[in-house]
Design an enzyme around this catalytic site. Structure first.
Site, PDB file in Angstrom:
ATOM      1  N   CYS A 120      78.277   4.987  40.779  1.00  0.00           N
ATOM      2  CA  CYS A 120      77.172   4.665  39.862  1.00  0.00           C
ATOM      3  C   CYS A 120      77.120   5.588  38.647  1.00  0.00           C
ATOM      4  O   CYS A 120      76.442   5.278  37.668  1.00  0.00           O
ATOM      5  CB  CYS A 120      75.843   4.688  40.603  1.00  0.00           C
ATOM      6  SG  CYS A 120      75.743   3.476  41.925  1.00  0.00           S
ATOM      7  N   HIS A 122      70.153   5.311  35.159  1.00  0.00           N
ATOM      8  CA  HIS A 122      70.812   4.365  36.066  1.00  0.00           C
ATOM      9  C   HIS A 122      69.739   3.526  36.750  1.00  0.00           C
ATOM     10  O   HIS A 122      68.732   4.052  37.222  1.00  0.00           O
ATOM     11  CB  HIS A 122      71.638   5.154  37.085  1.00  0.00           C
ATOM     12  CG  HIS A 122      72.156   4.334  38.211  1.00  0.00           C
ATOM     13  ND1 HIS A 122      72.757   3.104  38.024  1.00  0.00           N
ATOM     14  CD2 HIS A 122      72.166   4.548  39.555  1.00  0.00           C
ATOM     15  CE1 HIS A 122      73.106   2.616  39.190  1.00  0.00           C
ATOM     16  NE2 HIS A 122      72.756   3.455  40.142  1.00  0.00           N
ATOM     17  N   ASN A 176      70.608  -2.962  41.461  1.00  0.00           N
ATOM     18  CA  ASN A 176      71.502  -1.855  41.123  1.00  0.00           C
ATOM     19  C   ASN A 176      72.920  -2.407  40.945  1.00  0.00           C
ATOM     20  O   ASN A 176      73.535  -2.854  41.913  1.00  0.00           O
ATOM     21  CB  ASN A 176      71.445  -0.834  42.269  1.00  0.00           C
ATOM     22  CG  ASN A 176      72.342   0.364  42.040  1.00  0.00           C
ATOM     23  OD1 ASN A 176      73.204   0.361  41.161  1.00  0.00           O
ATOM     24  ND2 ASN A 176      72.157   1.393  42.846  1.00  0.00           N
TER      25      ASN A 176
HETATM   26  O1  UT7 Z   1      73.055   4.218  42.924  1.00  0.00           O
HETATM   27  C1  UT7 Z   1      72.445   4.932  43.974  1.00  0.00           C
HETATM   28  C2  UT7 Z   1      72.246   3.943  45.077  1.00  0.00           C
HETATM   29  N1  UT7 Z   1      71.333   4.245  46.081  1.00  0.00           N
HETATM   30  C3  UT7 Z   1      69.995   4.358  45.903  1.00  0.00           C
HETATM   31  O2  UT7 Z   1      69.440   4.364  44.849  1.00  0.00           O
HETATM   32  C4  UT7 Z   1      69.193   4.428  47.170  1.00  0.00           C
HETATM   33  C5  UT7 Z   1      68.141   5.490  47.161  1.00  0.00           C
HETATM   34  N2  UT7 Z   1      67.215   5.252  48.232  1.00  0.00           N
HETATM   35  C6  UT7 Z   1      66.200   4.366  48.124  1.00  0.00           C
HETATM   36  O3  UT7 Z   1      66.018   3.761  47.090  1.00  0.00           O
HETATM   37  C7  UT7 Z   1      65.277   4.198  49.305  1.00  0.00           C
HETATM   38  O4  UT7 Z   1      65.585   5.148  50.293  1.00  0.00           O
HETATM   39  C8  UT7 Z   1      65.357   2.771  49.905  1.00  0.00           C
HETATM   40  C9  UT7 Z   1      64.773   1.762  48.939  1.00  0.00           C
HETATM   41  C10 UT7 Z   1      66.804   2.397  50.219  1.00  0.00           C
HETATM   42  C11 UT7 Z   1      64.539   2.713  51.198  1.00  0.00           C
HETATM   43  O5  UT7 Z   1      63.195   3.108  50.934  1.00  0.00           O
HETATM   44  P1  UT7 Z   1      62.519   4.210  51.845  1.00  0.00           P
HETATM   45  O6  UT7 Z   1      61.126   4.324  51.385  1.00  0.00           O
HETATM   46  O7  UT7 Z   1      63.358   5.451  51.793  1.00  0.00           O
HETATM   47  O8  UT7 Z   1      62.552   3.538  53.256  1.00  0.00           O
HETATM   48  P2  UT7 Z   1      63.235   4.075  54.584  1.00  0.00           P
HETATM   49  O9  UT7 Z   1      64.702   4.012  54.515  1.00  0.00           O
HETATM   50  O10 UT7 Z   1      62.577   5.358  54.945  1.00  0.00           O
HETATM   51  O11 UT7 Z   1      62.746   2.948  55.612  1.00  0.00           O
HETATM   52  C12 UT7 Z   1      61.354   2.714  55.865  1.00  0.00           C
HETATM   53  C13 UT7 Z   1      61.248   1.523  56.803  1.00  0.00           C
HETATM   54  C14 UT7 Z   1      62.176   1.627  57.997  1.00  0.00           C
HETATM   55  O12 UT7 Z   1      61.506   1.097  59.115  1.00  0.00           O
HETATM   56  P3  UT7 Z   1      60.838   2.072  60.192  1.00  0.00           P
HETATM   57  O13 UT7 Z   1      61.952   2.934  60.696  1.00  0.00           O
HETATM   58  O14 UT7 Z   1      59.793   2.844  59.436  1.00  0.00           O
HETATM   59  O15 UT7 Z   1      60.286   1.111  61.187  1.00  0.00           O
HETATM   60  C15 UT7 Z   1      63.322   0.714  57.635  1.00  0.00           C
HETATM   61  O16 UT7 Z   1      63.946   0.166  58.776  1.00  0.00           O
HETATM   62  O17 UT7 Z   1      61.624   0.331  56.106  1.00  0.00           O
HETATM   63  C16 UT7 Z   1      62.608  -0.366  56.873  1.00  0.00           C
HETATM   64  N3  UT7 Z   1      63.465  -1.112  55.948  1.00  0.00           N
HETATM   65  C17 UT7 Z   1      63.145  -2.335  55.522  1.00  0.00           C
HETATM   66  N4  UT7 Z   1      62.093  -3.137  55.763  1.00  0.00           N
HETATM   67  C18 UT7 Z   1      62.058  -4.337  55.125  1.00  0.00           C
HETATM   68  C19 UT7 Z   1      64.638  -0.731  55.397  1.00  0.00           C
HETATM   69  N5  UT7 Z   1      65.102  -1.700  54.598  1.00  0.00           N
HETATM   70  C20 UT7 Z   1      64.197  -2.707  54.643  1.00  0.00           C
HETATM   71  C21 UT7 Z   1      64.103  -3.968  54.031  1.00  0.00           C
HETATM   72  N6  UT7 Z   1      63.026  -4.741  54.291  1.00  0.00           N
HETATM   73  N7  UT7 Z   1      65.044  -4.420  53.178  1.00  0.00           N
END
Ligand code: UT7
Length: 312
Positions: free
Chosen positions: A97, A237, A267
């Site tokens: 990225c 980005h 993204n």
């Molecule tokens: O170019 C760089 C590329 N990468 C990035 O930019 C990623 C950077 N990270 C992020 O943007 C965030 O970490 C995410 C958007 C990927 C995730 O958001 P988060 O607030 O960090 O959520 P999390 O991973 O802590 O997950 C929270 C909950 C989890 O459930 P539990 O364990 O609390 O029950 C996940 O299983 O959300 C769940 N979850 C979803 N729920 C609905 C994860 N993905 C999804 C989804 N829909 N698509």
């Protein structure tokens, strides 16, 4: 592809995706399209705008992590041939990225030394081909796209004022594709294990991104002997609205326009900044004389920021 379509494929919802990422929809390349074909479309548009013929190109750099062929040849060679640019050297650059920023800084060196006069820098991805459509934690985030810029020498002071590039390979496995390289070559097992798809520790990448984005912007501005007050437009980005908002708060930028189109594209990795830049130019946000700061971050882990005085 709108969020609602994803909600039919995995356990997710439009509300979750919008609230956590700011993404509403993303573009998916048609089956016959490839990184090369998207790159060629973007390249032709840039050449038309600049009134430069492909025959005059000296170098084509394609920033991508989703090349047409996994190992060889470089996608840039395919693009160079498709454009009809027989004099041009061609090379791929993979900083994921951050790739477009690395490519912009690299291409500018050839201009600054006087070695080349027409350098085409392209960011292009069909990222959706390496997504695991069963993994809701990644498949909702990414999209396909391409953007291109043409670099030329000019007597007007400006252009690339400074750059900051960085890498922290300790975080390599925070965002990676485990199989298909020389470490874990493709086999029936790697396919069965879904090892050819992106794996991500989202929270780790989020923490990294919210730290590195404002830090590298400040360092690049300092290297250009500027401050945030001098920054007319910030083009980060386009990974996640929350990351961008966090950076804006830390940078305390009031008078700066912060460009975002992540709502429409998701993204697009190395394509995100050039696509955003082109839209910011078309919308009149970036104008002749604007000081534009572009900042990327992502797998590697890697980051890069350039401060650019736009000529128009
Ligand atoms: O170019 C760089 C590329 N990468 C990035 O930019 C990623 C950077 N990270 C992020 O943007 C965030 O970490 C995410 C958007 C990927 C995730 O958001 P988060 O607030 O960090 O959520 P999390 O991973 O802590 O997950 C929270 C909950 C989890 O459930 P539990 O364990 O609390 O029950 C996940 O299983 O959300 C769940 N979850 C979803 N729920 C609905 C994860 N993905 C999804 C989804 N829909 N698509």
């Amino acid at each position: 592809m709108p969020n609602s379509e994803l909600a039919e494929m995995v356990d997710t919802s439009d509300e979750w995706i919008r609230a956590r990422t700011g993404i509403g929809e993303r573009r998916i390349a048609a089956p016959e399209e490839t990184t090369c074909s998207l790159a060629v479309n973007a390249a032709r548009a840039a050449l038309d705008k600049a009134h430069v013929a492909p025959e005059d190109l000296d170098l084509v750099i394609v920033a991508t992590c989703t090349p047409d062929y996994a190992n060889m040849p470089a996608t840039a060679s395919l693009v160079q041939h498709a454009l009809g640019a027989p004099r041009a050297a061609a090379v791929d650059l993979n900083a994921v990225c951050s790739g477009f920023i690395y490519a912009l800084a690299t291409g500018s060196q050839f201009i600054n030394t006087g070695a080349y006069r027409n350098v085409l820098v392209i960011g292009a991805e069909v990222f959706t081909r390496i997504l695991d459509w069963r993994d809701r934690s990644t498949c909702v985030l990414f999209g396909d796209g391409a953007g291109a810029v043409l670099l030329q020498p000019t007597d007007t002071p400006g252009g690339l004022l400074s750059f900051v590039l960085g890498s922290d390979g300790a975080g390599a496995c925070s965002l990676y594709v485990p199989a298909g390289g020389s470490r874990q070559p493709a086999s029936a097992d790697t396919v069965a294990e879904r090892g050819h798809y992106v794996k991500m520790q989202g929270r780790d990448v989020f923490r990294f991104a919210t730290r590195v984005l404002p830090d590298s912007v400040l360092r690049a501005l300092e290297a250009a002997q500027l401050t945030t007050d001098d920054m007319d437009v910030l083009i980060p980005h386009q990974a996640n609205t929350r990351i961008i908002d966090h950076a804006v708060r830390r940078l305390k930028v009031d008078g700066t326009s912060v460009f975002s189109n992540v709502e429409r594209y998701g993204n697009t990795s190395a394509a995100s900044i050039p696509v955003a830049l082109c839209e910011a130019v078309d919308e009149g946000l970036v104008q002749a004389g604007s000081t534009v700061v572009m900042s990327g971050f992502g797998a590697g882990l890697s980051w890069g920021t350039v401060v650019w005085k736009w000529h128009g």
